[in-house]
Design an enzyme around this catalytic site. Structure first.
Site, PDB file in Angstrom:
ATOM      1  N   ARG A  44      29.694  10.652 -14.661  1.00 17.16           N
ATOM      2  CA  ARG A  44      29.045  10.755 -15.974  1.00 17.16           C
ATOM      3  C   ARG A  44      27.823  11.664 -15.916  1.00 17.16           C
ATOM      4  O   ARG A  44      27.492  12.328 -16.873  1.00 17.16           O
ATOM      5  CB  ARG A  44      28.624   9.363 -16.449  1.00 17.16           C
ATOM      6  CG  ARG A  44      29.787   8.581 -17.017  1.00 17.16           C
ATOM      7  CD  ARG A  44      29.289   7.460 -17.886  1.00 17.16           C
ATOM      8  NE  ARG A  44      28.740   6.390 -17.070  1.00 17.16           N
ATOM      9  CZ  ARG A  44      29.167   5.140 -17.106  1.00 17.16           C
ATOM     10  NH1 ARG A  44      30.164   4.806 -17.905  1.00 17.16           N
ATOM     11  NH2 ARG A  44      28.618   4.224 -16.358  1.00 17.16           N
ATOM     12  N   LYS A  67      35.759 -10.554  -2.023  1.00 20.49           N
ATOM     13  CA  LYS A  67      36.109 -10.115  -0.660  1.00 20.49           C
ATOM     14  C   LYS A  67      36.899 -11.188   0.082  1.00 20.49           C
ATOM     15  O   LYS A  67      37.869 -10.880   0.795  1.00 20.49           O
ATOM     16  CB  LYS A  67      34.828  -9.765   0.102  1.00 20.49           C
ATOM     17  CG  LYS A  67      34.085  -8.570  -0.505  1.00 20.49           C
ATOM     18  CD  LYS A  67      32.663  -8.489   0.022  1.00 20.49           C
ATOM     19  CE  LYS A  67      31.894  -7.324  -0.565  1.00 20.49           C
ATOM     20  NZ  LYS A  67      30.459  -7.377  -0.299  1.00 20.49           N
ATOM     21  N   GLY A 104      31.880  -3.576   3.818  1.00 19.62           N
ATOM     22  CA  GLY A 104      31.389  -2.202   3.951  1.00 19.62           C
ATOM     23  C   GLY A 104      31.954  -1.457   5.141  1.00 19.62           C
ATOM     24  O   GLY A 104      33.144  -1.150   5.195  1.00 19.62           O
TER      25      GLY A 104
HETATM   26  P1  NDP Z   1      26.994   3.516  -8.250  1.00 19.78           P
HETATM   27  O1  NDP Z   1      26.647   2.914  -9.570  1.00 19.78           O
HETATM   28  O2  NDP Z   1      25.908   3.937  -7.350  1.00 19.78           O
HETATM   29  O3  NDP Z   1      27.969   4.760  -8.491  1.00 19.78           O
HETATM   30  C1  NDP Z   1      28.973   4.804  -9.458  1.00 19.78           C
HETATM   31  C2  NDP Z   1      28.985   6.208 -10.058  1.00 19.78           C
HETATM   32  O4  NDP Z   1      30.121   6.321 -10.910  1.00 19.78           O
HETATM   33  C3  NDP Z   1      27.739   6.486 -10.886  1.00 19.78           C
HETATM   34  O5  NDP Z   1      27.298   7.783 -10.643  1.00 19.78           O
HETATM   35  C4  NDP Z   1      28.281   6.330 -12.308  1.00 19.78           C
HETATM   36  O6  NDP Z   1      27.562   7.072 -13.256  1.00 19.78           O
HETATM   37  C5  NDP Z   1      29.687   6.861 -12.160  1.00 19.78           C
HETATM   38  N1  NDP Z   1      30.597   6.404 -13.209  1.00 19.78           N
HETATM   39  C6  NDP Z   1      30.709   5.157 -13.724  1.00 19.78           C
HETATM   40  N2  NDP Z   1      31.670   5.117 -14.644  1.00 19.78           N
HETATM   41  C7  NDP Z   1      32.164   6.378 -14.746  1.00 19.78           C
HETATM   42  C8  NDP Z   1      33.180   6.961 -15.522  1.00 19.78           C
HETATM   43  N3  NDP Z   1      33.883   6.267 -16.421  1.00 19.78           N
HETATM   44  N4  NDP Z   1      33.423   8.281 -15.356  1.00 19.78           N
HETATM   45  C9  NDP Z   1      32.736   9.005 -14.462  1.00 19.78           C
HETATM   46  N5  NDP Z   1      31.755   8.475 -13.694  1.00 19.78           N
HETATM   47  C10 NDP Z   1      31.482   7.185 -13.825  1.00 19.78           C
HETATM   48  O7  NDP Z   1      27.957   2.453  -7.527  1.00 19.78           O
HETATM   49  P2  NDP Z   1      28.191   2.276  -5.954  1.00 19.78           P
HETATM   50  O8  NDP Z   1      28.407   3.581  -5.322  1.00 19.78           O
HETATM   51  O9  NDP Z   1      27.174   1.362  -5.405  1.00 19.78           O
HETATM   52  O10 NDP Z   1      29.554   1.434  -5.982  1.00 19.78           O
HETATM   53  C11 NDP Z   1      30.798   2.039  -6.210  1.00 19.78           C
HETATM   54  C12 NDP Z   1      31.883   1.060  -5.837  1.00 19.78           C
HETATM   55  O11 NDP Z   1      31.781   0.757  -4.460  1.00 19.78           O
HETATM   56  C13 NDP Z   1      31.821  -0.290  -6.550  1.00 19.78           C
HETATM   57  O12 NDP Z   1      33.121  -0.740  -6.786  1.00 19.78           O
HETATM   58  C14 NDP Z   1      31.109  -1.183  -5.567  1.00 19.78           C
HETATM   59  O13 NDP Z   1      31.427  -2.545  -5.722  1.00 19.78           O
HETATM   60  C15 NDP Z   1      31.675  -0.649  -4.279  1.00 19.78           C
HETATM   61  N6  NDP Z   1      30.891  -0.880  -3.089  1.00 19.78           N
HETATM   62  C16 NDP Z   1      29.557  -0.573  -3.076  1.00 19.78           C
HETATM   63  C17 NDP Z   1      28.828  -0.730  -1.941  1.00 19.78           C
HETATM   64  C18 NDP Z   1      27.386  -0.369  -1.858  1.00 19.78           C
HETATM   65  O14 NDP Z   1      26.784  -0.571  -0.797  1.00 19.78           O
HETATM   66  N7  NDP Z   1      26.801   0.141  -2.904  1.00 19.78           N
HETATM   67  C19 NDP Z   1      29.449  -1.253  -0.706  1.00 19.78           C
HETATM   68  C20 NDP Z   1      30.854  -1.542  -0.825  1.00 19.78           C
HETATM   69  C21 NDP Z   1      31.532  -1.366  -1.984  1.00 19.78           C
HETATM   70  P3  NDP Z   1      26.337   6.337 -14.019  1.00 19.78           P
HETATM   71  O15 NDP Z   1      25.297   6.124 -12.977  1.00 19.78           O
HETATM   72  O16 NDP Z   1      25.928   7.313 -15.043  1.00 19.78           O
HETATM   73  O17 NDP Z   1      26.872   5.062 -14.566  1.00 19.78           O
HETATM   74  N1  HSE Z   2      26.741  -5.843  -3.283  1.00 20.75           N
HETATM   75  C1  HSE Z   2      27.487  -5.845  -2.079  1.00 20.75           C
HETATM   76  C2  HSE Z   2      26.694  -6.545  -0.989  1.00 20.75           C
HETATM   77  C3  HSE Z   2      27.797  -4.421  -1.661  1.00 20.75           C
HETATM   78  O1  HSE Z   2      25.515  -6.825  -1.198  1.00 20.75           O
HETATM   79  O2  HSE Z   2      27.257  -6.863   0.043  1.00 20.75           O
HETATM   80  C4  HSE Z   2      28.819  -4.359  -0.577  1.00 20.75           C
HETATM   81  O3  HSE Z   2      30.067  -4.742  -1.023  1.00 20.75           O
END
Ligand code: NDP
Ligand code: HSE
Length: 437
Positions: free
Chosen positions: A45, A205, A134
């Site tokens: 986005r 998980k 992770g």
């Molecule tokens: P973030 O919010 O940091 O990143 C998601 C990105 O996707 C943002 O840049 C967001 O934009 C964009 N986005 C959301 N919806 C859309 C769309 N419809 N079209 C295009 N872009 C979009 O999330 P994370 O990276 O933290 O997490 C991503 C996934 O990984 C999740 O499913 C999470 O549960 C999983 N995960 C995360 C971990 C972590 O440590 N963070 C660890 C393990 C799994 P905008 O910011 O503008 O909304």
């Molecule tokens: N929110 C999650 C955590 C990210 O704290 O473990 C990893 O899945």
């Protein structure tokens, strides 16, 4: 050799980490995969941030649906999160014959059966190592490394945010809300942190691990879930005095008549390795009949640790994409037509040990009344701690540890104890696991 073209959906915390690690280690990853893996298109986005991160080396769009239909893309990496748009995008990618790599445990825990069935029909892979713990390769360990075993149980610290909160509260005496803010700043917490603190993320998980461990369909709606928001500092202290630590555990156990699938704060002996997993670190203990106990430890969240798992999946998919779909590792470890309908047991049927804390009058006969109620319910006591009342205090805390009992019996005993005139308020119950075989 022709590169594998990857379309990245979401270049936030994990997507950004994936871009960085893949770029930094491109040469070694290519030597492992047998051909280059290139992110050629990114959808996010925030176009400006996506352009800055990719520096002109990938096309950037805000139209994720156009990306999943692009014939030039071989693998779609879904890192936007959530159940709705993410589901439509993943299903569309599969329909368009693309392999999918995702870190989205929420999506798979809720819609996994439908997604895996669609992927099976289309002969494509859906890889999700990053969805559980992770950077720890726990999916690979359960699905491949332990495939000789009948897995009896697993128990894991699988939410970094809550482990970080519990550790900081215990060690530094910090307030819950302040530590949660810090976990959000560090990128551990989910977009909606309720998922972390109420145990929902851990249940997502645990649901996925239970399916792979026991060969059952994904059944998130049957999981018992209790988070850490009701946990009191005094229980952490009493647990320590009794030789235990309190951790939010995701537990899956095979029983004769079904499977226990539960997430809740749990007392575990302080001497166990897993009890000493601190901060945002994760660990999963798995018990298989041949191997015995195995323990997997590492970073469960954050940009690069999670990217490590995403990229491992990209390498796997690259190596296997020309293989006959029948000869690939099944999504849930067991062949799709070999899943069993072992039910997930209701929490009342769960058998475990318990920590029970109550506030009771400090006078003769009170303890006898309490222990008689437990004895009448066939609940045996393992340890007892009674706080020395302060000067002039007429009530005190009594803490009991029980041997293994059935939850239904403990519920009845708690109700009977709460009905005693000499006991004030509710009994606090925290489940206890010895984790020793
Ligand atoms: P973030 O919010 O940091 O990143 C998601 C990105 O996707 C943002 O840049 C967001 O934009 C964009 N986005 C959301 N919806 C859309 C769309 N419809 N079209 C295009 N872009 C979009 O999330 P994370 O990276 O933290 O997490 C991503 C996934 O990984 C999740 O499913 C999470 O549960 C999983 N995960 C995360 C971990 C972590 O440590 N963070 C660890 C393990 C799994 P905008 O910011 O503008 O909304
Ligand atoms: N929110 C999650 C955590 C990210 O704290 O473990 C990893 O899945």
């Amino acid at each position: 050799m022709k590169p594998m073209n990857v379309g990245l959906l979401g270049i936030g915390t994990v997507g950004g980490g994936t871009w960085t690690v893949l770029t930094r280690n491109q040469e070694e990853i290519t030597r492992r995969a047998g051909r280059p893996i290139c992110i050629t298109a990114v959808a996010d986005r925030d176009l400006e941030r996506a352009r800055q991160l990719t520096g002109g080396q990938a096309t950037v769009t805000d139209d994720a649906f156009a990306l999943v239909k692009d014939p030039a893309i071989d693998i779609v990496v879904e890192l936007i999160g959530g159940y709705t748009t993410a589901k439509d995008l993943v299903m569309m990618a599969i329909e368009n014959g693309k392999h999918v790599v995702t870190a989205n445990k929420a999506l798979l825990a809720v819609h996994g059966n439908e997604i895996f069935a669609a992927a099976q029909r289309k002969g494509v892979m859906v890889a999700f190592e990053a969805a559980v713990a992770g950077g720890i390769p726990i999916i690979k360990a359960l699905r491949e490394g332990l495939s000789a075993n009948r897995i009896q149980w697993l128990a894991g610290i699988i939410n970094g945010t809550t482990n970080f909160i519990l550790s900081e509260m215990r060690d530094k005496g910090l307030a819950f809300a302040d530590v949660l803010k810090e976990a959000q700043r560090l990128g551990y917490a989910e977009a909606d942190p309720t998922f972390d603190i109420e145990g929902i993320d851990a249940a997502h998980k645990a649901t996925l691990m239970a399916s792979i461990a026991f060969g059952i369909p994904v059944q998130f709606d049957k999981a018992y879930i209790e988070g850490i928001t009701q946990l009191q500092a005094m229980d952490i202290r009493y647990a320590e005095q009794l030789g235990y630590r309190i951790k939010l555990l995701g537990i899956a156990k095979r029983k004769i008549n079904g499977v226990e699938l539960r997430v809740h704060p749990t007392l575990i002996p302080a001497k166990r390795l897993i009890a000493n997993v601190e901060g945002a670190m994760n660990a999963v203990l798995v018990w298989g009949d041949a191997v015995g106990a195995t323990l997997y430890y590492g970073k469960g969240a954050g940009a690069e640790p999670t990217a490590s798992a995403v990229i491992a999946d990209l390498v796997d998919v690259t190596r296997l994409h020309t293989a006959d779909p029948q000869n690939r590792v099944p999504h849930l470890a067991f062949q799709a037509d070999q899943l069993t309908d072992l039910p997930v047991l209701p929490i009342e049927e769960v058998e475990t040990a318990y920590y029970l804390r109550m506030r009771a009058a400090d006078k003769p006969g009170v303890l006898a009344d309490i222990t008689r109620i437990l004895a009448d319910s066939a609940i045996s006591i393992d340890a007892l701690l009674q706080r020395e009342p302060e000067e002039g205090e007429e009530q005190t805390d009594i803490v009991l540890l029980t041997h293994v009992a059935r939850e239904k019996a403990v519920n009845a005993a708690m109700a009977a104890i709460e009905a005693l005139d000499t006991v004030h308020g509710k009994v606090t119950r925290i489940r206890l696991e010895e984790l020793n075989g």
